[in-house]
Design an enzyme around this catalytic site. Structure first.
Site, PDB file in Angstrom:
ATOM      1  N   ARG A 113     -12.086   6.692   9.376  1.00 28.58           N
ATOM      2  CA  ARG A 113     -11.477   5.413   9.392  1.00 28.58           C
ATOM      3  C   ARG A 113     -12.754   4.523   8.583  1.00 28.58           C
ATOM      4  O   ARG A 113     -12.436   3.716   8.006  1.00 28.58           O
ATOM      5  CB  ARG A 113     -11.120   4.946  10.912  1.00 28.58           C
ATOM      6  CG  ARG A 113     -10.877   3.713  11.141  1.00 28.58           C
ATOM      7  CD  ARG A 113      -9.688   3.340  10.352  1.00 28.58           C
ATOM      8  NE  ARG A 113      -9.211   1.868  10.544  1.00 28.58           N
ATOM      9  CZ  ARG A 113      -8.051   1.360  10.064  1.00 28.58           C
ATOM     10  NH1 ARG A 113      -7.111   1.991   9.318  1.00 28.58           N
ATOM     11  NH2 ARG A 113      -7.606   0.066  10.345  1.00 28.58           N
ATOM     12  N   ASP A 131      -8.534  -6.355  -5.051  1.00 25.75           N
ATOM     13  CA  ASP A 131      -8.156  -5.009  -4.600  1.00 25.75           C
ATOM     14  C   ASP A 131      -8.666  -3.921  -5.660  1.00 25.75           C
ATOM     15  O   ASP A 131      -8.084  -3.892  -6.744  1.00 25.75           O
ATOM     16  CB  ASP A 131      -6.600  -4.964  -4.356  1.00 25.75           C
ATOM     17  CG  ASP A 131      -6.131  -3.690  -3.819  1.00 25.75           C
ATOM     18  OD1 ASP A 131      -6.924  -2.753  -3.573  1.00 25.75           O
ATOM     19  OD2 ASP A 131      -4.927  -3.789  -3.521  1.00 25.75           O
ATOM     20  N   HIS A 147      -8.181  -5.207  -0.512  1.00 28.66           N
ATOM     21  CA  HIS A 147      -6.873  -4.330  -0.468  1.00 28.66           C
ATOM     22  C   HIS A 147      -6.177  -5.010   0.678  1.00 28.66           C
ATOM     23  O   HIS A 147      -4.838  -5.173   0.719  1.00 28.66           O
ATOM     24  CB  HIS A 147      -7.008  -2.893  -0.302  1.00 28.66           C
ATOM     25  CG  HIS A 147      -5.610  -2.262  -0.264  1.00 28.66           C
ATOM     26  ND1 HIS A 147      -4.730  -2.107  -1.127  1.00 28.66           N
ATOM     27  CD2 HIS A 147      -5.227  -1.587   0.996  1.00 28.66           C
ATOM     28  CE1 HIS A 147      -3.654  -1.411  -0.692  1.00 28.66           C
ATOM     29  NE2 HIS A 147      -3.933  -1.005   0.360  1.00 28.66           N
ATOM     30  N   ASP A 148      -6.863  -5.270   1.840  1.00 32.47           N
ATOM     31  CA  ASP A 148      -6.319  -5.899   3.152  1.00 32.47           C
ATOM     32  C   ASP A 148      -5.894  -7.174   2.913  1.00 32.47           C
ATOM     33  O   ASP A 148      -5.048  -7.654   3.839  1.00 32.47           O
ATOM     34  CB  ASP A 148      -7.334  -5.737   4.227  1.00 32.47           C
ATOM     35  CG  ASP A 148      -7.120  -4.567   5.178  1.00 32.47           C
ATOM     36  OD1 ASP A 148      -6.445  -3.609   4.739  1.00 32.47           O
ATOM     37  OD2 ASP A 148      -8.008  -4.580   5.935  1.00 32.47           O
ATOM     38  N   SER A 168       0.899  -1.256  -0.058  1.00 35.92           N
ATOM     39  CA  SER A 168       0.092  -0.045   0.011  1.00 35.92           C
ATOM     40  C   SER A 168       0.716   1.310   0.137  1.00 35.92           C
ATOM     41  O   SER A 168       1.875   1.298  -0.883  1.00 35.92           O
ATOM     42  CB  SER A 168      -1.057  -0.247   1.240  1.00 35.92           C
ATOM     43  OG  SER A 168      -1.835   1.046   1.223  1.00 35.92           O
TER      44      SER A 168
END
Length: 379
Positions: A228, A324, A357-358, A159
Site C-alpha cells: 500500500r 497525474d 492521481h488522487d 482509475s
C-alpha cells in the site's frame, strides 16, 4: 428521461442499500476457467424509473468497494466518492438509480479469493482463478440482468473504474449511452506493472502469507502495508508531497539518526499502510492488481486502439489531471484520439490540480461541473 423519484436524503431507506446477490450457474472467465455461481455485493441509491432509463453504474478503483456514497461499515468513514455521488451531486439519487458493485475478486462480499470454494468448503485463496477487467464487467452485466436494467444511462469511473467504464462501451455497446472515464487509461504501462509487482512481492515475501493460505486472524499485514505504501506514492504528486510535507520532521526538533519515522512523509506513509490492512485482503490485492496489469484494450486488435472502439455507441467524457503521473494526460489523449478515429462522440478536458492521481477523489469542483453538464446533456 429524468427520474420521477421523490427527494432522497442520505438517511432515507433508499440511499445506500447494501445488498448481496448469489447468481447461480456457470460464469466463464477470460482465462478459460470459470466459477460455479457468482456472488456480487453491491449498493443502490435512488429509484429505477418506470422505463428503466435512469440507471448509472459507478465503478470503483483498485482499493475501493461498493460503499461509494454511504458510510463504510468497517471504517466509519464517508463513501469514497461522496463528493460526486449523492443528493445534489452530479450523480444524484433524486434523478438517477445508482448501482455500485464490489468488483469480482474483491473483498467486500463479491466472489474472490476470500470466498468459500463449494468444492472444498475452505477459502479459495490462491486456487481462485485469475481474473481480468473484462471479467469484472461481465459480472456487473450479470447483476444488471438480475436487476432488470437493460441499458445504462451512464457508466462512471475513475482509475480502474475508468478502465471498467471504457471496457463497458466496448463489450456491451448497445447497453451504454454515456461513459465518464476519469484519471484512467486504455492499458497498463510497463511502469504501472512494475509498481504492482513490487507490491505483490512484498505481500508474498511476508512469512505470514503462507502461499496465500494465511489464517483470517493472522494475515500478512507487514507485506500488505508495504504494498500500500508503494502504491500510495503513485497516487500523489511531487508538488503535492512537497507542499504537504516537504522535509519537515515528525514530532521532533532534530534528526534521530536511526530508522524511526524522522520525516512527516514517512509517518504518513506508515499510517496509510497500517490503516489499509484493516479493511483490505492481501490475496484480493494480488488478484486485482493482476487484472489491472492484464488490461490493454488495443491488444486484441493488433495494438490499434481505434479498432477496439470501432463498434461503440456511447458518448464519452474523458477527464485527466495535469499532475497525474500514474495515468497521465498523454494516456487520456491516446483514448480520445482513438475514439475520434472510430467516429465516437467524445469530449475531453485536462484539469489543473496539485494532488496527482488522487485528485479525482478529492474536492474537485471543476470535475463535478464537467461531469454534471455531460450527464445532463446526455439524459
Amino acid at each position: 428521461m429524468a427520474s420521477s423519484a421523490p427527494d432522497i436524503a442520505p438517511d432515507d431507506s433508499r440511499f445506500g442499500l447494501d445488498r448481496l446477490v448469489r447468481l447461480p450457474g456457470a460464469f466463464a472467465l477470460q482465462s478459460g476457467q470459470g466459477l460455479n455461481g457468482l456472488d456480487i455485493a453491491y449498493e443502490t441509491y435512488g429509484v429505477l424509473n418506470a422505463d428503466a432509463s435512469n440507471a448509472i453504474l459507478v465503478c470503483h478503483a483498485l482499493t475501493g468497494d461498493q460503499h461509494v456514497a454511504s458510510v463504510h461499515p468497517r471504517t466509519g468513514k464517508p463513501g469514497w466518492w461522496a463528493r460526486l455521488v449523492g443528493p445534489g451531486k452530479p450523480v444524484d439519487p433524486q434523478r438517477h438509480f445508482i448501482i455500485c458493485t464490489n468488483v469480482l475478486g474483491g473483498c467486500g462480499g463479491s466472489s474472490g479469493p476470500g470466498s468459500i470454494d463449494p468444492a472444498t468448503g475452505a477459502r479459495f485463496a490462491m486456487a481462485f482463478p485469475v481474473i481480468t477487467i473484462r471479467d469484472m464487467v461481465n459480472a456487473q452485466g450479470k447483476l444488471l440482468d438480475h436487476l432488470g436494467v437493460g441499458q445504462l444511462l451512464a457508466v462512471v469511473g475513475g482509475s480502474m473504474g475508468g478502465m471498467q467504464a471504457l471496457d463497458w462501451a466496448v463489450a456491451y455497446p448497445a447497453r451504454v449511452r454515456n461513459v465518464v472515464a476519469i484519471a484512467t487509461a486504455a492499458r497498463h504501462s510497463a511502469q504501472n506493472i512494475a509498481f504492482h509487482e513490487v507490491g505483490r512481492q512484498a505481500i508474498m515475501a511476508d512469512p505470514m502469507w503462507q502461499g496465500g493460505a494465511y489464517l483470517a486472524d493472522q494475515p500478512p499485514v507487514a507485506g500488505l502495508a508495504v504494498a500500500r505504501m508503494a502504491a500510495h506514492i503513485t497516487y500523489l504528486s511531487e508538488a503535492g508531497l512537497t507542499e504537504k510535507f516537504g522535509r519537515r520532521l515528525q514530532d521532533r526538533e532534530a534528526l534521530g539518526f536511526g530508522f524511526d519515522a524522522d520525516f512527516q512523509v514517512e509517518s504518513y506513509l506508515r499510517h496509510q499502510g497500517l490503516s489499509f490492512v484493516e479493511r483490505f485482503d492481501a490475496n484480493s490485492y494480488l488478484y486485482i492488481t493482476r487484472a489491472l496489469d492484464y488490461f490493454d484494450l488495443a491488444e486484441p486488435h493488433d495494438g490499434h486502439l481505434s479498432r477496439a472502439f470501432a463498434g461503440v455507441q456511447s458518448r464519452f467524457c474523458v477527464v485527466s489531471f495535469n499532475s497525474d503521473w500514474l495515468y497521465p494526460t498523454a494516456e487520456a489523449r491516446r483514448v480520445v484520439k482513438a475514439l475520434n478515429i472510430a467516429g465516437a462522440a467524445v469530449s475531453f478536458v485536462e484539469l489543473d490540480s496539485p494532488f496527482g492521481h488522487d485528485a479525482f477523489l478529492l474536492d474537485a469542483p471543476e470535475m463535478n461541473r464537467v461531469v454534471d453538464g455531460f450527464l445532463k446533456s446526455g439524459a
